[in-house]
Design a protein around this motif. Structure first.
Motif, PDB file in Angstrom:
ATOM      1  N   GLY A   1      -1.489  -8.859  -3.443  1.00  0.00           N
ATOM      2  CA  GLY A   1      -2.037 -10.207  -3.328  1.00  0.00           C
ATOM      3  C   GLY A   1      -3.560 -10.252  -3.358  1.00  0.00           C
ATOM      4  O   GLY A   1      -4.163 -11.117  -4.004  1.00  0.00           O
TER       5      GLY A   1
ATOM      6  N   SER B   1       2.244  -9.041  -6.890  1.00  0.00           N
ATOM      7  CA  SER B   1       2.580  -9.827  -5.691  1.00  0.00           C
ATOM      8  C   SER B   1       2.144 -11.269  -5.884  1.00  0.00           C
ATOM      9  O   SER B   1       1.458 -11.603  -6.852  1.00  0.00           O
TER      10      SER B   1
ATOM     11  N   GLU C   1       5.696  -7.559   2.360  1.00  0.00           N
ATOM     12  CA  GLU C   1       4.920  -6.470   1.740  1.00  0.00           C
ATOM     13  C   GLU C   1       5.794  -5.557   0.874  1.00  0.00           C
ATOM     14  O   GLU C   1       5.454  -4.396   0.644  1.00  0.00           O
TER      15      GLU C   1
HETATM   16 MG    MG Z   1       0.633  -8.191  -0.112  1.00  0.00          MG
END
Ligand code: MG
Ligand code: ASP
Length: 418
Positions: free
Chosen positions: A8, A37, A200
């Motif tokens: 991210g 992500s 995650e």
């Molecule tokens: Mg992440």
């Protein structure tokens, strides 16, 4: 072929996506599968949206509009207004539009996965479009047709045989045609519903593809120079490891190091595929390589800090000693409540367990366990794990803090402190 994973933080804004294309451009001559992500903190925002929808709160539409605006602002920086990517992104968000029109389904975990998954579906649309715009021929792949899971929503269990079969059948031909861009963190059930693999979880996705395809390596591109001995946000003078063994990496993630998802390493170790952790801002740097035969030099101890811990002490209500039957009963209740134990210790009359404080599961567990045990607990604690410690390490880290529980083995010290 190589597998890349971009998290991210690497795609949090237009600049990040441009940088991603620069990194990928350096590997033009390779076959590449890229796992991406959700952008920036989108998963957290979508979690809030899922809650707002399930609880039917007033801010539902505002929360949703903020998420859309964040993505459309980035799109506007990267593409001309008439680019096809605007439609692709709008068509992806439509899934949420439809869902939130209706009454919420009573299984929150199901709602969660259908909504939260949109983060990765959108980010990969944007990345694919931008790579193509930058002249790097790329194809968007819906991962839900390849990573097959059971229907444990929010914690989908990967069905390895079926998954590898789909990947081996479908992906090699696509790699011949160009870069394959796909979503981290998501899976699909046999009824075509979306699952997620646990927060995650995108690293794990990369490792599944690599293992099934026999990739030459996996690289996860991060905002740190590699794997460090401690979190640089908490400690000065951190050192980077050039090499780590799979086993050491598994130990570190087990104790809570967040640099790689805990499930990532094992499939790579089994398939003998090296994992690189490299900085996306300095792609030419070596980063850290995780391999079987790593030359370990622990000039500094590995320090892993876990905040928000609870320490629960249990004693049988009938004042009996803690027996194997009690332990088996207590473990059973933890397993049933999906509460992972980080550290534990037993004495004659009580059993102490340290775990992450997640309000909902903790409340349930406490209610359940209090029927048969006297329960006392402390919250807001910190669990410090030190591997490869030196004589003074523990003292330096715990001065001025109250130690509530301590455990020392040959390689590892764990303490719970206030
Ligand atoms: Mg992440
Ligand atoms: N976007 C997901 C998360 O934030 C998965 C990932 O980033 O690995 O948990």
């Amino acid at each position: 072929m190589l597998v890349f994973k971009f998290g991210g933080a690497s795609v949090k804004d237009a600049e990040g996506i441009i940088n991603l294309a620069n990194v990928v451009g350096k590997y033009k001559s390779e076959q590449l599968l890229i796992v991406v992500s959700a952008m920036g903190k989108t998963t957290n925002a979508l979690e809030n949206l899922a809650k707002a929808y399930a609880d039917q709160t007033d801010d539902l539409h505002d929360v949703y509009e903020d998420i859309k605006k964040y993505h459309y602002d980035i799109l506007a920086e990267l593409f001309d207004a008439n680019d096809q990517v605007f439609n692709d992104v709008a068509n992806t968000f439509v899934e949420i539009d439809w869902m939130i029109e209706d009454e919420p389904h009573d299984d929150f975990d199901f709602i969660y996965d259908q909504i939260v998954s949109v983060g990765e579906l959108v980010s990969t649309r944007i990345v694919t479009a931008y790579l193509n715009k930058a002249g790097l021929k790329s194809q968007w792949l819906d991962v839900r047709g390849y990573i097959h899971t059971d229907n444990t929503y929010r914690e989908g269990v990967v069905q390895w045989d079926k998954t590898c079969e789909s990947i081996q059948q479908g992906i090699p031909a696509l790699l011949e045609k160009g870069i394959v861009v796909t979503q981290g963190f998501l899976g699909g059930t046999s009824e075509n519903f979306t699952t997620t693999l646990g927060r995650e979880g995108s690293d794990y996705t990369a490792s599944i593809f690599a293992a099934c395809l026999g990739a030459a390596s996996v690289t996860t591109w991060k905002d740190v120079p590699g794997i460090l001995n401690a979190d640089p946000k908490l400690f000065e003078d951190t050192v980077k490891f050039d090499e780590l063994s799979y086993t050491e990496a598994i130990e570190m993630t087990y104790y809570g190091a967040t640099v790689i998802h805990p499930k990532t390493i094992k499939p790579l170790q089994n398939a003998k595929i090296p994992l690189f952790v490299k900085p996306f801002n300095h792609p030419e740097e070596a980063g850290t390589i995780i391999i079987e035969s790593a030359a370990h030099v622990f000039e500094k101890p590995v320090i892993i800090i876990k905040q928000s811990q609870v320490l629960l002490s249990l004693s049988p209500k009938d004042y009996s000693f803690i027996s194997e039957d009690h332990l088996s009963d207590i473990f059973g209740r933890f397993a049933k409540g999906h509460v992972k134990i980080n550290m534990m210790q037993t004495s004659a009359l009580s059993f102490s367990i340290c775990f992450d404080h997640k309000t909902e599961s903790f409340d349930k567990l406490l209610a359940d366990i209090s029927t048969d045990y006297k329960a006392k607990y402390n919250s807001d604690l910190t669990l410090i794990t030190i591997r490869h410690y030196a004589d003074n390490t523990l003292k330096t880290l715990t001065t001025g803090k109250t130690i509530l529980l301590e455990q020392i083995s040959r390689n590892t010290i764990q303490v719970v402190v206030k």
